[in-house]
Design an enzyme around this catalytic site. Structure first.
Site, PDB file in Angstrom:
ATOM      1  N   SER A   1       3.990  -2.416  10.247  1.00  0.00           N
ATOM      2  CA  SER A   1       5.438  -2.476  10.433  1.00  0.00           C
ATOM      3  C   SER A   1       6.072  -3.805  10.006  1.00  0.00           C
ATOM      4  CB  SER A   1       5.815  -2.134  11.881  1.00  0.00           C
ATOM      5  OG  SER A   1       5.366  -0.833  12.211  1.00  0.00           O
TER       6      SER A   1
ATOM      7  N   GLY B   1       3.131  -1.159   4.257  1.00  0.00           N
ATOM      8  CA  GLY B   1       3.146   0.275   3.970  1.00  0.00           C
ATOM      9  C   GLY B   1       4.557   0.738   3.646  1.00  0.00           C
ATOM     10  N   GLY B   2       5.258   1.253   4.649  1.00  0.00           N
ATOM     11  CA  GLY B   2       6.587   1.850   4.458  1.00  0.00           C
ATOM     12  C   GLY B   2       7.556   0.983   3.656  1.00  0.00           C
TER      13      GLY B   2
ATOM     14  N   HIS C   1      -9.320   1.158   5.147  1.00  0.00           N
ATOM     15  CA  HIS C   1      -8.015   1.337   5.793  1.00  0.00           C
ATOM     16  C   HIS C   1      -8.176   2.292   6.970  1.00  0.00           C
ATOM     17  CE1 HIS C   1      -3.868   2.408   6.553  1.00  0.00           C
ATOM     18  NE2 HIS C   1      -3.528   1.303   5.909  1.00  0.00           N
TER      19      HIS C   1
ATOM     20  N   GLU D   1      -6.526   4.687   7.983  1.00  0.00           N
ATOM     21  CA  GLU D   1      -6.305   6.110   7.676  1.00  0.00           C
ATOM     22  C   GLU D   1      -7.538   6.711   7.006  1.00  0.00           C
ATOM     23  OE1 GLU D   1      -2.608   5.432   5.634  1.00  0.00           O
ATOM     24  OE2 GLU D   1      -1.729   4.814   7.551  1.00  0.00           O
TER      25      GLU D   1
ATOM     26  N   ASN E   1       0.866  -1.179   0.000  1.00  0.00           N
ATOM     27  CA  ASN E   1       0.000   0.000   0.000  1.00  0.00           C
ATOM     28  C   ASN E   1       0.907   1.235   0.000  1.00  0.00           C
ATOM     29  OD1 ASN E   1      -1.753   2.078   0.521  1.00  0.00           O
ATOM     30  ND2 ASN E   1      -2.324   1.389   2.582  1.00  0.00           N
ATOM     31  N   TRP E   2       0.958   1.925  -1.128  1.00  0.00           N
ATOM     32  CA  TRP E   2       1.878   3.071  -1.247  1.00  0.00           C
ATOM     33  C   TRP E   2       1.369   4.317  -0.546  1.00  0.00           C
ATOM     34  CZ3 TRP E   2       3.797   3.173  -7.073  1.00  0.00           C
ATOM     35  CH2 TRP E   2       4.375   1.935  -7.369  1.00  0.00           C
ATOM     36  N   LYS E   3       0.104   4.306  -0.162  1.00  0.00           N
ATOM     37  CA  LYS E   3      -0.492   5.487   0.492  1.00  0.00           C
ATOM     38  C   LYS E   3      -0.277   6.725  -0.387  1.00  0.00           C
ATOM     39  CE  LYS E   3       0.061   3.113   4.842  1.00  0.00           C
ATOM     40  NZ  LYS E   3       0.192   3.145   6.290  1.00  0.00           N
TER      41      LYS E   3
ATOM     42  N   GLY F   1       3.043   2.069  10.822  1.00  0.00           N
ATOM     43  CA  GLY F   1       4.015   3.156  10.678  1.00  0.00           C
ATOM     44  C   GLY F   1       4.746   3.505  11.965  1.00  0.00           C
TER      45      GLY F   1
ATOM     46  N   GLU G   1      -4.998  -4.974  10.622  1.00  0.00           N
ATOM     47  CA  GLU G   1      -3.941  -3.971  10.794  1.00  0.00           C
ATOM     48  C   GLU G   1      -4.146  -3.237  12.114  1.00  0.00           C
ATOM     49  OE1 GLU G   1      -2.121  -2.707   6.800  1.00  0.00           O
ATOM     50  OE2 GLU G   1      -3.900  -1.486   7.079  1.00  0.00           O
TER      51      GLU G   1
HETATM   52  P1  13P Z   1       3.409   0.156   7.668  1.00  0.00           P
HETATM   53  O1  13P Z   1       3.905  -1.109   7.031  1.00  0.00           O
HETATM   54  O2  13P Z   1       4.150   1.388   7.224  1.00  0.00           O
HETATM   55  O3  13P Z   1       3.306   0.034   9.157  1.00  0.00           O
HETATM   56  O4  13P Z   1       1.895   0.383   7.134  1.00  0.00           O
HETATM   57  C1  13P Z   1       0.975  -0.627   7.222  1.00  0.00           C
HETATM   58  C2  13P Z   1      -0.228  -0.232   6.466  1.00  0.00           C
HETATM   59  O5  13P Z   1      -0.962   0.671   6.843  1.00  0.00           O
HETATM   60  C3  13P Z   1      -0.502  -0.946   5.207  1.00  0.00           C
HETATM   61  O6  13P Z   1      -1.796  -0.677   4.749  1.00  0.00           O
END
Ligand code: 13P
Length: 254
Positions: free
Chosen positions: A212, A233-234, A95, A97, A10-12, A173, A167
């Site tokens: 993470s 994510g990251g 998600h 967010e 997920n590149w956000k 993050g 999640e």
């Molecule tokens: P991180 O891997 O950066 O913690 O993010 C997880 C995430 O929100 C994937 O959708």
């Protein structure tokens, strides 16, 4: 019952045309030729066409959200029909967010899940608790509400073409990863929740862990019985970090 692992990035709100093309070609070049798991990427909407072309069917591609509407006077929205039209196979819904910053509640998320299914997209339903909720012992209640609201709207059959991603918000993050036991506990709870309605669908449903995930912890988490891969994510933003996670999936799916 063996389920195919899925490693999803997920590149956000990150990316550019160059990054999309470079990152996807580095990932496809770096994946082992006979991999036995699936890989998906979720770039921002405007890069999805480039992503679909660069992925060249090697990777699945999806949107990070979608409209509950199919078409009409809804300025700024992107529908499931449009995602499907440009070649997406999947879409994230709910998600944390989106829930936190864009005020999506469980009902909104259920309608998005429904819109995805109607358009033949495979939704990844994201769920998870805050640190406060975990400390108050209501993790299962929160996750059950998130999942049950969707089941009530769309029915259990819709989950035969869906994925759930657990999640925990406190792990997103933050560098704080859930222990493999904590992840397994909630994943098993989610599978049992689905099994109450349909045991066959539950046994086949991929349940991803997100929060993470890195190359250094992926193997331990993915090896748990009810963990079927990760939503990253990251570590999905650089080819080496993402491929390091894929290599762990390789090791587990041989
Ligand atoms: P991180 O891997 O950066 O913690 O993010 C997880 C995430 O929100 C994937 O959708």
């Amino acid at each position: 019952m063996t389920r195919t692992l899925l490693v999803a990035g997920n590149w956000k709100l990150h990316g550019s045309i160059n990054m999309t093309i470079d990152l996807i070609s580095s990932i496809t070049n770096g994946l082992s030729a006979n991999k036995k798991y699936n890989v998906a990427v979720f770039p921002p909407f405007v890069y999805l066409s480039q992503a679909v072309m660069a992925a060249d069917k090697e990777l699945l591609v999806g949107g990070q959200t979608l409209s509950v509407f199919d078409s009409g006077a809804y300025t700024g929205e992107i529908s499931g029909t449009m995602l499907k039209d440009i070649g997406c196979q999947m879409v994230l819904v709910g998600h944390s967010e989106r829930r936190e910053y864009f005020a999506e509640n469980d009902t909104d998320v259920a309608h998005k899940f429904e819109a995805a299914i109607k358009q033949g997209l495979s939704p990844i339903l994201c769920c998870g608790e805050t640190l406060e909720q975990r400390e108050n012992g209501v993790t299962e209640e929160v996750v059950a509400n998130q999942v049950n609201t969707v089941i009530s709207l769309v029915g259990i059959e819709a989950f035969s073409n869906a994925v759930i991603a657990y999640e925990p918000i406190w792990a997103i993050g933050t560098g704080k990863v859930a222990t493999s036991e904590q992840a397994q506990e909630v994943h098993a709870f989610i599978r049992a929740l689905i099994a109450e309605k349909d045991a066959t669908i539950a046994a086949r449903l991929p349940i991803l862990y997100g929060g993470s995930v890195k190359g250094s912890n992926a193997k331990e988490i993915f090896s748990m019985q009810d963990v079927d891969g990760g939503l990253i994510g990251g570590a999905s933003l650089t080819a080496n970090d993402f491929l390091a996670i894929c290599q762990q999936a390789d090791a587990l799916s041989q």
